[in-house]
Design an enzyme around this catalytic site. Structure first.
Site, short mmCIF file in Angstrom:
data_model
loop_
_atom_site.label_atom_id
_atom_site.label_comp_id
_atom_site.label_asym_id
_atom_site.label_seq_id
_atom_site.Cartn_x
_atom_site.Cartn_y
_atom_site.Cartn_z
N HIS A 296 0.17 14.31 6.33
CA HIS A 296 -0.77 13.78 5.72
C HIS A 296 -2.03 13.30 6.37
O HIS A 296 -2.64 13.54 7.40
CB HIS A 296 -0.60 11.78 5.83
CG HIS A 296 -1.45 11.29 4.26
ND1 HIS A 296 -2.75 10.62 5.03
CD2 HIS A 296 -1.38 10.88 3.46
CE1 HIS A 296 -3.04 10.33 3.99
NE2 HIS A 296 -2.63 10.42 2.37
N ARG B 63 -10.05 6.80 1.13
CA ARG B 63 -10.60 8.13 0.42
C ARG B 63 -11.63 8.40 -0.86
O ARG B 63 -12.08 8.16 -1.38
CB ARG B 63 -10.43 8.94 0.88
CG ARG B 63 -10.95 9.59 2.46
CD ARG B 63 -9.50 10.36 2.79
NE ARG B 63 -8.27 11.07 2.40
CZ ARG B 63 -7.61 12.22 2.56
NH1 ARG B 63 -8.08 12.98 1.91
NH2 ARG B 63 -6.32 11.25 1.89
#
Lengths: 531, 219, 414
Positions: A316, A336
């Site tokens: 990740h 994000r």
């Protein structure tokens, strides 16, 4: 894991929340980037398996050691072990195990759910971002399927992906009926977000506590269900097979509390043991919970199940570097998705933040490797996740939508609203796993595998929000399918498959020194096995 | 930044001496109690899982001087001279209900008091509030729940990690964490009817009906 | 065998709520003297070294002096603590039921001595006969001249009232009793302020156990020297021992303070049932402890027992013979304490609840070595925490059972 980089204090002094940002450079060739920087592509990290159903195929090195290891027990260890019979045995107490248990018990089966730690101790509980299901008018099941396949570099099994995407809306409805809450818009619609690799807004969430909300609801539902018995702190150490070693008919458990073995006999075993981040592949930190040691892969492989994509893992992009005690822990992709950018030490964007996870991850590793990262005292390096800029553009949004992130970082005196977070890729998810059909059935009769343990759904890269959907979709499918095994149960439960595996290992000249499954990382296992 | 516990990481820092499960540990500053237990080789620490204070497993009793409190070990930093004992796993809850058995939401309050008869016995000792590692005002939430304000009560339990510390801290055995989860569950079960989801489900239902008419239908 | 000493429980005094018979046996003399010389009463109590019989063993005169030194704000309270709820304790109920006037006189003497104008009889609500006797006795005082005379001596109206307690064990703790008398839940409070400074509604408050106050009239009438001579040094006066368990003759025994365990069990209690050997004695009260056969010749007084690591508590002696399971007994006590913990302090409530669960697991064959470790670690961590004494007393019991019977816990592990 780095070359140089700017010291943290210096980088912090350089950082400006209001600096002008140029668009990130165009990514000309993703494959070159992946080949050069993604850990899956490091030549030293992959070996060929020597024995078992996948002999001759690629496998990550440390995982291969586990898959080709000696069993934890011998037949003699089972003398005097108490025996329990049940209709369906579920191994694993995360979201997939609970969904399977509720599905099977809801159709009248006697279910025994056995879990290594406490019920609910899992990666599910930590999932922050959300769950995918195509419910918006501008979205469709077909687009969900396409996004999933494309995100997985077209390595996924279209039949599995289609089954999961079709299940999406019904899964959300089932979760709501079990009592799970989701964020809503003012008009009462489920609030959706778009994240990396998605062509439409498709992520539903409960603030940034989606996994916690899901897990506590499912856990409570399991505890409250009269048809489900739960054994906690009972790791599975081996499966049991019939006399020919060709059908799974039960499992052997030990106890973290007293070390005693117990035998369970059954028609159907559903493995839902999750992932393997705590094997710390390629020396990466991990976002996973302490019990994620790949036990299910080891057990399934030893009894002969076919696995797939064993050289593909998800790192990740945004694992925390600092503070140290949260090393490897995630900042959800939702941040994000909400608009947070990533900057290198020079304050420049270097990649489109919403590209698929493997590409973003490789891009971060490139910045770190090429000296454009930010270095903390102990030598670890990362890049900035620009949360202050996000807060500046949408005041109050971090507190509203990401309370968990705030609570966690503020405990150590870091306020992501005023200072950027230092992040580095972290071992997050096992893309591959046990080969299954749409019912979660493996290639071994009587054995099912669901959740992170299973492979084929996410291909070689999982997009955000598909993990929580996967565990419920296939968990429920396997729970239903498992009760249709209608033979009269095992006549004899044996360790014949262990003998066969030993024979194969010996013939292949493999050492029988290491034992598996791992059960707990060494650093957390002091005194547990010798009492 | 230098004021944060995490700022100090080097081995040159003096050790922080504490006791975990009766064993003396010399930890590094900024370690959590879980890290310190591993670092100090404390045996049989089995109640650890997520390491980010959402699973509620690593419950500890802590002593600082004469003050004894409870917390989660993964969110508690080492301090000189403190004593910690990891608590055993939670007991199985004694309240029973299956949400599928709820039919008429007008009866939810009555059902609630049948399932959790103790919830109206709160003696306002604040033990639950003190015990909560997430800072939830458990007592107020329980009183809201007992008055039928399930949605508001449930919302207060948003960050509940089901560590059940409030359950063991409650002298009336109200099982507050489970009351909180009950509130959240009935709120979702009866109130969450999102049009966008329902619309898609309806489309899928019609497709299935069409599909059943054709021979190559799946599912 | 008849009790050797009989002061509080002398047959002539066991007359119930019968004021005439009480007076005929000498009742009322002490109050008359106290009316003349309240300060002299405090001196006598001090010289007699009277101790708190509710379990603390605290020197009574210190509390009295502290309350006497305070000004009324605007009242001063005396709470007569008859909450009596400890395991194995059943002495106060006997005094209240059979000698209510003796207790009331003791209370009034104390009230005069410290200047208290409100006297509250705080009695366990389950003791119906005690409540009835006190209620009837108070009515007689209101109807007699004696109360008016005492009020005159005090200089303001003395009010006698009966307040059934909450039924919570913790209500016996003095600050908890104060909360209940004020109308709240019986939560113990932190000290300071001490009740002597700020008790019921902020007024100076004296709180004494029923048995403690019952001794007062006799000390006033017969003198401190006489009282001291009744006990076996270092004990003074007599003590009501509640003897129960595996003995032939259980019951309340009034004996010289400091009588040995051997005398109590074998001379007065008739020895153990079926002639089995003695295994242990649980002393009841808020700080329970375990005595074993090696303690048979220790005097049962506050100081001697404390010196050997035990505690007299309320004087309850629960005798268990060889063959009794210590783990089961301690588990039962722990369940009681876990149930009794008021909830204010996490250390006490979580501590007792955890210890109770672990003990139940061990007792029912589900305990592990780790469970026993945890219990021992809790014994080290918990003492001295919490705003009242409950958690410390509880740990003391568990800890002393570990010291004497650790092997039984080990054997019970699976």
């Amino acid at each position: 894991m780095s070359n140089g980089g700017t010291p943290l204090a210096q980088a912090r002094a350089l950082y400006r929340v209001d600096s002008e940002l140029a668009a990130p450079p165009e990514l000309a060739d993703p494959d070159t980037l992946l080949n050069a920087f993604h850990p899956d592509h490091l030549r030293s990290s992959v070996v060929k398996l020597a024995v078992g159903a996948n002999a001759g195929e690629n496998c990550q090195r440390e995982l291969a050691q586990q898959l080709q290891a000696e069993a934890f027990i011998d037949e003699a260890d089972l003398a005097g072990a108490p025996v329990t019979d049940t209709d369906v045995l579920i191994i694993g107490g995360g979201g997939a195990g609970c969904a399977a248990a509720l599905a099977a018990a809801g159709r009248g089966a006697r279910v025994l759910l056995v879990t290594k730690l406490r019920l609910g101790d899992s990666n599910t509980v930590m999932a922050e971002g959300g769950i995918q299901a195509a419910i918006e008018p501008d979205d469709s099941i077909q687009r969900h399927i396409q996004d999933t396949l494309r995100g997985g570099h077209h390595a996924g099994d279209p039949e599995l992906v289609s089954a999961m995407a079709q299940d999406g809306p019904e899964v959300i409805r089932w979760l709501i009926e079990e009592g799970m809450q989701f964020e809503q818009t003012a008009s009462g619609d489920l609030h959706t977000r778009k994240a990396g690799g998605m062509s439409a807004a498709r992520i539903m969430h409960c603030r940034d506590y989606t996994g916690l909300e899901m897990m506590r609801v499912l856990r409570e539902a399991v505890i409250q269900h009269r048809g489900i018995e739960v054994w906690e702190h009972s790791p599975a150490v081996e499966l049991l097979s019939n006399e020919r070693g060709q059908k799974c008919v039960g499992a052997v458990f030990t106890s973290l509390l007293d070390g005693r073995f117990r035998i369970v006999r059954t028609h159907s075993v559903i493995l839902a043991t999750g992932g393997l981040g705590r094997l710390h592949l390629n020396n990466f930190p991990t976002s996973n919970h302490l019990g994620a040691t790949g036990d299910g892969l080891v057990l399934a492989y030893r009894i002969g199940a076919q696995l797939r994509d064993l050289d593909s893992f998800q790192y990740h992009p945004t694992g925390l570097v600092h503070p140290p005690y949260l090393s490897g822990k995630l900042v959800t992709e939702g941040v994000r998705a909400a608009g947070a950018l990533m900057l290198n030490a020079a304050g420049q964007r270097f990649v489109d933040e919403l590209l698929p996870r493997d590409i973003v991850c490789a891009a971060i590793l490139r910045e770190c490797a090429e000296g454009r990262g930010i270095r903390v005292d102990d030598g670890r390096v990362g890049v900035w996740l620009d949360t202050p800029r996000l807060e500046r553009s949408q005041p109050g949004m971090l507190e509203r939508q990401f309370p968990k992130l705030l609570a966690r970082t503020q405990m150590s005196g870091i306020d992501p609203r005023s200072e950027p977070l230092l992040i580095h890729p972290t071992l997050h998810y096992q893309n591959g796993g046990v080969v299954i059909d749409v019912n979660g059935a493996t290639t071994v009769p009587g054995l099912f595998a669901v959740g992170e343990l299973a492979g084929g759904i996410h291909g070689r890269n999982r997009i955000m929000g598909n993990a929580l959907l996967d565990i419920i979709s296939f968990g429920r499918r396997a729970g239903v399918a498992a009760i249709s095994e209608h033979d009269r149960g095992p006549k004899k439960v044996t360790l014949e498959h262990v003998n066969q595996a030993r024979r194969a290992l010996t013939l292949a000249g493999m050492p029988l020194t290491q034992r598996a499954p791992q059960i707990l990382p060494d650093y957390a296992a002091k005194g547990i096995w010798n009492r | 930044m230098t004021s944060t516990p995490a700022a100090a990481t080097g081995d040159s820092q003096p050790a922080v001496n504490l006791t975990i499960n009766g064993i003396a540990v010399a930890a590094r500053p900024a370690m959590t109690l879980v890290e310190a237990a591993w670092h100090g080789g404390v045996p049989r620490v089995t109640g650890v899982s997520c390491l980010e204070s959402v699973c509620g497993s690593c419950r500890v009793l802590l002593r600082r001087g004469k003050e004894v409190t409870v917390d989660l070990a993964c969110q508690t930093f080492v301090e000189e001279g403190i004593e910690a004992v990891f608590l055993p796993p939670q007991a199985t809850p004694k309240h029973h209900y299956e949400i599928s058995e709820f039919t008429d939401s007008w009866n939810n309050l009555a059902r609630f008091h049948e399932i959790f008869p103790e919830a109206s016995h709160c003696r306002h000792c604040h033990g639950c509030v003190r015990s909560c590692p997430k800072g939830i005002d458990v007592e107020s939430a329980i009183n809201l729940a007992a008055a039928g304000h399930f949605r508001d009560a449930g919302e207060m339990f948003l960050e509940c990690v089901m560590c059940d510390l409030c359950d063991s801290a409650c002298p009336e055995q109200i099982a507050p964490a489970h009351v909180g989860l009950f509130c959240r569950r009935v709120s979702a079960h009866f109130r969450l009817r999102p049009p966008n989801l329902i619309q898609r489900l309806e489309e899928q239902r019609k497709e299935r009906l069409l599909g059943q008419a054709s021979p190559d239908s799946h599912e | 065998m008849e009790p050797l000493t009989s002061i509080l429980l002398h047959p002539e005094r066991r007359v119930g709520a019968d004021m005439a018979r009480w007076a005929a046996a000498g009742g009322g003399q002490a109050l008359a003297r106290a009316a003349q010389d309240p300060a002299g009463v405090r001196v006598a109590i001090r010289e007699a070294d009277l101790r708190g019989m509710g379990g603390s063993g605290f020197t009574v005169w210190r509390k009295w002096e502290a309350v006497a030194a305070e000004l009324p704000k605007p009242d001063k309270y005396l709470i007569v603590n008859g909450n009596e709820d400890e395991p194995g304790t059943f002495k106060d109920r006997m005094l209240l039921e059979e000698t209510p006037h003796q207790v009331i006189e003791g209370a009034l003497v104390a009230a005069l001595a410290v200047g208290a104008n409100r006297v509250v009889f705080y009695v366990n609500p389950d003791l119906k006969q005690s409540l009835a006797a006190v209620d009837a006795a108070i009515a007689q005082w209101h109807a007699s001249e004696r109360l008016a005379q005492a009020s005159k001596a005090l200089g303001r109206t003395l009010e006698l009232s009966l307040r059934p307690a909450s039924g919570h064990y913790i209500g016996g703790e003095e600050t908890a009793a104060i909360s209940w008398v004020e109308g709240g839940f019986p939560f113990p409070r932190g000290k300071p302020p001490y009740p002597a400074q700020a008790g019921v509604h902020g007024c100076p408050t004296l709180i004494n156990n029923v048995e403690t106050l019952a001794h007062v009239p006799h000390i006033v009438v017969h003198g401190a020297e006489w009282f001291r001579s009744l006990g076996k040094a270092p004990g003074t006066g007599t003590k009501l021992y509640s003897l129960s368990g595996d003995v032939l003759h259980p019951g309340v025994y009034e004996l010289p303070m400091g009588t040995t365990l051997r005398e109590l069990i074998f001379e007065h209690g008739g020895g153990l049932l079926s002639g089995k050997p003695l295994k242990a004695v649980f002393t009841g009260g808020p700080s329970c402890s375990l005595l074993t056969p090696v303690n048979l010749d220790v005097g049962l007084d506050f100081d001697s027992l404390r010196a050997c690591g035990g505690s007299l508590g309320t004087g309850a002696m629960i005798v268990v013979s060889e063959g009794t399971g210590i783990v089961k007994r301690v588990a039962e006590y722990m369940r009681f304490f876990a149930h009794s913990s008021c909830g204010q302090c996490n250390s006490c409530k979580v501590g007792t609840a955890t210890m109770s669960r672990l003990l139940d697991r061990i007792d029912t064959g589900r305990g592990t070595a780790a469970d026993l470790d945890t219990l021992e670690n809790l014994c080290a961590l918990l003492p001295g925490s919490g705003r009242c004494h409950l958690i410390s007393g509880t740990v003391q019991l568990l800890d002393s059972s570990f010291r004497h019977f650790h092997n039984e816990y080990r054997q019970a592990l699976r």
